[in-house]
Write a protein that holds these residues in place. Structure first.
Motif, PDB file in Angstrom:
ATOM      1  N   UNK A  77       0.830  -1.203   0.000  1.00 59.06           N
ATOM      2  CA  UNK A  77       0.000   0.000   0.000  1.00 59.06           C
ATOM      3  C   UNK A  77       0.866   1.256   0.000  1.00 59.06           C
ATOM      4  N   UNK A  78       1.892   1.266   0.837  1.00 56.62           N
ATOM      5  CA  UNK A  78       2.789   2.414   0.878  1.00 56.62           C
ATOM      6  C   UNK A  78       3.517   2.599  -0.449  1.00 56.62           C
ATOM      7  N   UNK A  79       3.962   1.503  -1.049  1.00 61.15           N
ATOM      8  CA  UNK A  79       4.679   1.581  -2.324  1.00 61.15           C
ATOM      9  C   UNK A  79       3.770   2.098  -3.435  1.00 61.15           C
ATOM     10  N   UNK A  80       2.537   1.633  -3.476  1.00 61.02           N
ATOM     11  CA  UNK A  80       1.597   2.095  -4.498  1.00 61.02           C
ATOM     12  C   UNK A  80       1.300   3.582  -4.332  1.00 61.02           C
ATOM     13  N   UNK A  81       1.093   4.002  -3.105  1.00 60.34           N
ATOM     14  CA  UNK A  81       0.807   5.410  -2.853  1.00 60.34           C
ATOM     15  C   UNK A  81       1.990   6.298  -3.239  1.00 60.34           C
ATOM     16  N   UNK A  82       3.196   5.881  -2.886  1.00 56.84           N
ATOM     17  CA  UNK A  82       4.385   6.665  -3.218  1.00 56.84           C
ATOM     18  C   UNK A  82       4.624   6.706  -4.725  1.00 56.84           C
ATOM     19  N   UNK A  83       4.425   5.580  -5.400  1.00 56.24           N
ATOM     20  CA  UNK A  83       4.598   5.546  -6.851  1.00 56.24           C
ATOM     21  C   UNK A  83       3.579   6.448  -7.545  1.00 56.24           C
ATOM     22  N   UNK A 128      11.847   3.069  -8.654  1.00 59.63           N
ATOM     23  CA  UNK A 128      12.844   2.864  -7.598  1.00 59.63           C
ATOM     24  C   UNK A 128      12.182   2.820  -6.225  1.00 59.63           C
ATOM     25  N   UNK A 129      11.168   3.662  -6.021  1.00 63.03           N
ATOM     26  CA  UNK A 129      10.468   3.670  -4.733  1.00 63.03           C
ATOM     27  C   UNK A 129       9.754   2.353  -4.481  1.00 63.03           C
ATOM     28  N   UNK A 130       9.121   1.817  -5.517  1.00 61.26           N
ATOM     29  CA  UNK A 130       8.440   0.521  -5.357  1.00 61.26           C
ATOM     30  C   UNK A 130       9.470  -0.561  -5.031  1.00 61.26           C
ATOM     31  N   UNK A 131      10.601  -0.521  -5.688  1.00 61.08           N
ATOM     32  CA  UNK A 131      11.650  -1.515  -5.439  1.00 61.08           C
ATOM     33  C   UNK A 131      12.145  -1.435  -3.994  1.00 61.08           C
ATOM     34  N   UNK A 132      12.226  -0.217  -3.444  1.00 61.41           N
ATOM     35  CA  UNK A 132      12.711  -0.044  -2.076  1.00 61.41           C
ATOM     36  C   UNK A 132      11.652  -0.347  -1.020  1.00 61.41           C
ATOM     37  N   UNK A 133      10.416   0.059  -1.272  1.00 67.39           N
ATOM     38  CA  UNK A 133       9.386  -0.011  -0.236  1.00 67.39           C
ATOM     39  C   UNK A 133       8.660  -1.353  -0.217  1.00 67.39           C
ATOM     40  N   UNK A 134       8.290  -1.857  -1.386  1.00 69.32           N
ATOM     41  CA  UNK A 134       7.470  -3.072  -1.471  1.00 69.32           C
ATOM     42  C   UNK A 134       8.293  -4.310  -1.116  1.00 69.32           C
ATOM     43  N   UNK A 135       7.624  -5.412  -0.798  1.00 66.82           N
ATOM     44  CA  UNK A 135       8.347  -6.661  -0.542  1.00 66.82           C
ATOM     45  C   UNK A 135       9.137  -7.101  -1.779  1.00 66.82           C
TER      46      UNK A 135
END
Length: 119
Positions: free
Chosen positions: A41-47, A61-68
């Motif tokens: 959820x956090x990764x989707x919101x940030x992306x 890059x944010x999804x790669x860092x935040x998501x599992x």
């Protein structure tokens, strides 16, 4: 104490410990799924936020860092509306029957590449 009762305490203790182990494993698995869902959820919101600002490389890059680990990113844009979906398997695939996904929406900011991209 009769001869038939010998060893019953040992068996009861073994069954109790096995039950406690199962409950502990289920609790850990549940917490893993919960935290992985929150990370998606956090990764989707940030992306979505970064894409709305016109920063597609930073969004990936944010999804790669935040998501599992092993999470996938899918972006759909219709006009100025941006829809981002992040999908993942919790615990690196150790729970194969569970698939997580989170979706976030954003509206592209005026003057950004995302706002001017064809829908």
């Amino acid at each position: 104490m009769s001869r038939r009762d010998e060893g019953s305490v040992t068996v009861e203790a073994a069954l109790g410990l096995a039950g406690l182990t199962v409950v502990t494993v289920l609790l850990v698995a549940g917490l893993t799924v919960l935290t992985s869902q929150l990370r998606c959820t956090d990764a989707a919101r940030e992306a979505a936020r970064l894409l709305a600002r016109g920063q597609p490389h930073e969004a990936a890059a944010a999804v790669h860092q935040i998501a599992p680990a092993g999470a996938g990113l899918s972006v759909r844009q219709t006009g100025d509306a941006i829809s981002v979906q992040v999908t993942a398997s919790p615990a690196g695939g150790l729970l194969p029957a569970i698939h997580l996904d989170a979706t976030a929406y954003a509206v592209a900011e005026p003057g950004t590449e995302a706002a001017n991209a064809p829908g």
